[in-house]
Design an enzyme around this catalytic site. Structure first.
Site, PDB file in Angstrom:
ATOM      1  N   LYS A  69       0.837  -1.209   0.000  1.00 10.64           N
ATOM      2  CA  LYS A  69       0.000   0.000   0.000  1.00 10.64           C
ATOM      3  C   LYS A  69       0.875   1.264   0.000  1.00 10.64           C
ATOM      4  CE  LYS A  69      -3.131   3.036   0.689  1.00 10.64           C
ATOM      5  NZ  LYS A  69      -4.329   3.333  -0.038  1.00 10.64           N
ATOM      6  N   CYS A  91      -3.383  10.860   1.357  1.00 10.87           N
ATOM      7  CA  CYS A  91      -2.696   9.586   1.154  1.00 10.87           C
ATOM      8  C   CYS A  91      -1.305   9.776   0.572  1.00 10.87           C
ATOM      9  CB  CYS A  91      -3.534   8.719   0.218  1.00 10.87           C
ATOM     10  SG  CYS A  91      -5.256   8.676   0.699  1.00 10.87           S
TER      11      CYS A  91
HETATM   12  N1  SAJ Z   1      -1.430  14.877  -8.986  1.00 11.33           N
HETATM   13  C1  SAJ Z   1      -0.530  15.628  -9.766  1.00 11.33           C
HETATM   14  N2  SAJ Z   1      -0.165  15.131 -10.989  1.00 11.33           N
HETATM   15  C2  SAJ Z   1      -0.650  13.948 -11.471  1.00 11.33           C
HETATM   16  C3  SAJ Z   1      -1.541  13.188 -10.675  1.00 11.33           C
HETATM   17  C4  SAJ Z   1      -1.911  13.692  -9.423  1.00 11.33           C
HETATM   18  O1  SAJ Z   1      -0.073  16.704  -9.360  1.00 11.33           O
HETATM   19  O2  SAJ Z   1      -0.282  13.592 -12.599  1.00 11.33           O
HETATM   20  C5  SAJ Z   1      -1.824  15.394  -7.659  1.00 11.33           C
HETATM   21  C6  SAJ Z   1      -3.332  15.640  -7.519  1.00 11.33           C
HETATM   22  O3  SAJ Z   1      -3.687  16.902  -8.029  1.00 11.33           O
HETATM   23  C7  SAJ Z   1      -3.510  15.536  -6.009  1.00 11.33           C
HETATM   24  C8  SAJ Z   1      -2.475  14.476  -5.605  1.00 11.33           C
HETATM   25  O4  SAJ Z   1      -1.571  14.392  -6.692  1.00 11.33           O
HETATM   26  O5  SAJ Z   1      -3.184  16.757  -5.372  1.00 11.33           O
HETATM   27  C9  SAJ Z   1      -3.058  13.104  -5.312  1.00 11.33           C
HETATM   28  O6  SAJ Z   1      -4.088  12.782  -6.248  1.00 11.33           O
HETATM   29  P1  SAJ Z   1      -4.246  11.333  -6.889  1.00 11.33           P
HETATM   30  O7  SAJ Z   1      -5.408  11.372  -7.798  1.00 11.33           O
HETATM   31  O8  SAJ Z   1      -2.962  10.895  -7.463  1.00 11.33           O
HETATM   32  O9  SAJ Z   1      -4.474  10.381  -5.643  1.00 11.33           O
HETATM   33  P2  SAJ Z   1      -5.478  10.319  -4.363  1.00 11.33           P
HETATM   34  O10 SAJ Z   1      -4.740  10.862  -3.192  1.00 11.33           O
HETATM   35  O11 SAJ Z   1      -6.815  10.857  -4.651  1.00 11.33           O
HETATM   36  O12 SAJ Z   1      -5.622   8.718  -4.230  1.00 11.33           O
HETATM   37  C10 SAJ Z   1      -4.458   7.904  -4.095  1.00 11.33           C
HETATM   38  C11 SAJ Z   1      -4.574   6.723  -5.090  1.00 11.33           C
HETATM   39  N3  SAJ Z   1      -3.289   6.022  -5.149  1.00 11.33           N
HETATM   40  C12 SAJ Z   1      -2.668   5.764  -6.328  1.00 11.33           C
HETATM   41  O13 SAJ Z   1      -3.120   6.129  -7.402  1.00 11.33           O
HETATM   42  C13 SAJ Z   1      -1.403   4.989  -6.267  1.00 11.33           C
HETATM   43  C14 SAJ Z   1      -5.677   5.779  -4.652  1.00 11.33           C
HETATM   44  O14 SAJ Z   1      -5.723   4.615  -5.477  1.00 11.33           O
HETATM   45  C15 SAJ Z   1      -5.449   5.344  -3.187  1.00 11.33           C
HETATM   46  O15 SAJ Z   1      -6.477   4.461  -2.735  1.00 11.33           O
HETATM   47  C16 SAJ Z   1      -5.492   6.600  -2.344  1.00 11.33           C
HETATM   48  O16 SAJ Z   1      -4.390   7.451  -2.756  1.00 11.33           O
HETATM   49  C17 SAJ Z   1      -5.345   6.178  -0.885  1.00 11.33           C
HETATM   50  O17 SAJ Z   1      -6.357   6.164  -0.186  1.00 11.33           O
HETATM   51  O18 SAJ Z   1      -4.233   5.787  -0.474  1.00 11.33           O
END
Ligand code: SAJ
Length: 425
Positions: free
Chosen positions: A215, A269
């Site tokens: 995780k 997360c």
């Molecule tokens: N972000 C960027 N650039 C990108 C992708 C995301 O700057 O290319 C930023 C987003 O704007 C945001 C942050 O990253 O601020 C996180 O967003 P996210 O969509 O990547 O992830 P979360 O936090 O909504 O959800 C993540 C997911 N983990 C992965 O994709 C590996 C989700 O599957 C997990 O279940 C969740 O964390 C968790 O609960 O751990």
């Protein structure tokens, strides 16, 4: 634990992970007792409503409560199986805070009985599930708990992390593959039977430590990859190269897939979990730590870029008249969650630096949080904000912003952290 043997399941912690899980089990006609220390959340759920924002969840909770399959309470009760889904934040210098997990484990200790299964879902540092065994063995010396050498314990224990994406929780809970980390083989077997009730994805068996680490690894992987994109955006700014064009071109390579830069990494997360790895193995986790630092520094860099634009604008206009419109406050696109949001952090800093001159546009909320209201930031609609601003700051790539690309008037300038209005970050 086959569904026929599972009369009642208790979910401890009814937040963003626990409530959807409780609702999914209840929707498959398992009697679910949801437990939370938050009385307001408990009352809301018992009313058939939800206290969090997640598409489709309200209908499922409403149906489960009205059909009598889901009931919430503040005090733990006996059940056949327990799912623990409480927060694991960090404290001090990024040290994991296991106090909620320990409190949840100790709250169920008095009601445990032979034949029970306990599953920890909270994102946890490696070794937490083993610690649970120790805490329980002390609290209930009359029961046996799993050890590598004892695969016939009275109570089975497993670690099964959630991996759902906020905004798509209901769909991903059913469809995603799931890792089932047993303290022993029989623990994993029991947990598999429970998740089979609603999970259509694959159930992948491992031990608890590997499941805990997997995780953390998934979120650290994403964090490191976003840090790479964020670092590129700084490098490109120095070299006067359009980072969005660059990434688009590089991603045509069959084995390159760079993520998108932004105004920082938010949420509960990705910005937290990598620290659990760094904290356990600080000497070895150098890249993971550097990625965290790069992503954490990005909001400050964005604010500095905006301040430079303010400086430039002040050559033609009195500083006190310069208006800054910020587009997007949520921690990622198309959600209303402002918690742990780098965009919020930037707007708050700008609001303090330029009092009464900052407006925010956030199509997913109706009122501004008091942290912004109290410092004089106003919520405006898109058109009004575009019209009145000297400096436009695009922070989050919400769908509404992608569909409306403003034409800059003379004297207006733009900082676009997501490359959707100008491709230059
Ligand atoms: N972000 C960027 N650039 C990108 C992708 C995301 O700057 O290319 C930023 C987003 O704007 C945001 C942050 O990253 O601020 C996180 O967003 P996210 O969509 O990547 O992830 P979360 O936090 O909504 O959800 C993540 C997911 N983990 C992965 O994709 C590996 C989700 O599957 C997990 O279940 C969740 O964390 C968790 O609960 O751990």
């Amino acid at each position: 634990m086959k569904k026929d043997n599972l009369q009642t399941l208790s979910v401890i912690g009814l937040g963003y992970i626990g409530l959807p899980a409780a609702a999914m089990f209840a929707s498959r006609k398992v009697r679910v007792i949801g437990v939370d220390i938050n009385k307001v959340a408990v009352d809301t759920i018992n009313d058939g409503r939800i206290h969090i924002v997640e598409p489709e969840l309200d209908m499922i909770v409403h149906a489960a409560v009205s059909e009598g399959y889901l009931r919430a309470t503040t005090i733990a009760e006996a059940a056949d199986a327990f799912v623990i889904a409480v927060p694991t934040p960090f404290v001090g210098d990024h040290e994991p805070d296991l106090s909620y997990v320990k409190a949840a484990v100790l709250s169920i200790a008095p009601v445990l009985r032979k034949g029970n299964l306990i599953i920890l879902e909270s994102t946890s540092p490696v070794g937490t599930t083993e610690s649970m065994v120790e805490w329980l063995a002390l609290a209930r010396p009359d029961l046996s708990f799993p050890r590598a050498a004892n695969d016939r314990p009275d109570v089975h224990i497993a670690y099964c992390p959630e991996r759902v994406l906020p905004g798509k929780v209901v769909r991903e809970l059913v469809a995603n593959d799931r890792i089932i980390g047993g303290i022993s083989k029989s623990c994993a077997e029991r947990a598999i039977e429970v998740y089979r009730i609603f999970v259509e994805g694959e159930l992948l068996v491992s031990d608890a430590r590997t499941a805990e680490m997997s995780k953390l690894t998934e979120n650290a992987f994403r964090d490191v990859n976003i840090a790479f994109a964020n670092e590129l955006s700084l490098i490109c700014d120095n070299l006067n190269i359009d980072v969005w064009e660059l990434i688009g071109l590089a991603n045509h390579h069959p084995r390159v897939n760079i993520l998108q830069p932004g105004c920082g990494v938010g949420g509960h997360c990705i910005a937290v979990d990598p620290w659990f790895i760094v904290h356990k193995t600080p000497e070895a986790a150098k890249l993971i730590k550097a990625a965290r630092e790069i992503n954490d520094r990005k909001p400050e860099w964005v604010r500095e870029q905006v301040s430079e634009l303010v400086e430039k604008a002040s050559a033609h206009k009195s500083l006190r008249e310069i208006k800054i419109a910020c587009f997007g406050l949520a921690f990622k696109p198309d959600i209303d969650d402002l918690r742990e949001s780098p965009a919020m952090q930037i707007v708050e800093q700008l609001g303090k630096a330029y009092p009464e001159r900052v407006v925010a546009v956030e199509p997913n909320i109706a009122t501004l949080p008091s942290t912004l209201k109290d410092i004089g930031v106003r919520l405006e609609c898109m058109k009004e904000a575009v019209e009145g601003a000297d400096i436009l700051v695009l922070l989050v790539d919400h769908q509404e912003f992608k569909e409306f690309v403003p034409k800059l008037k003379s004297g207006q300038s733009l900082f676009d952290a997501k490359g959707i209005w100008s491709s230059k970050a």
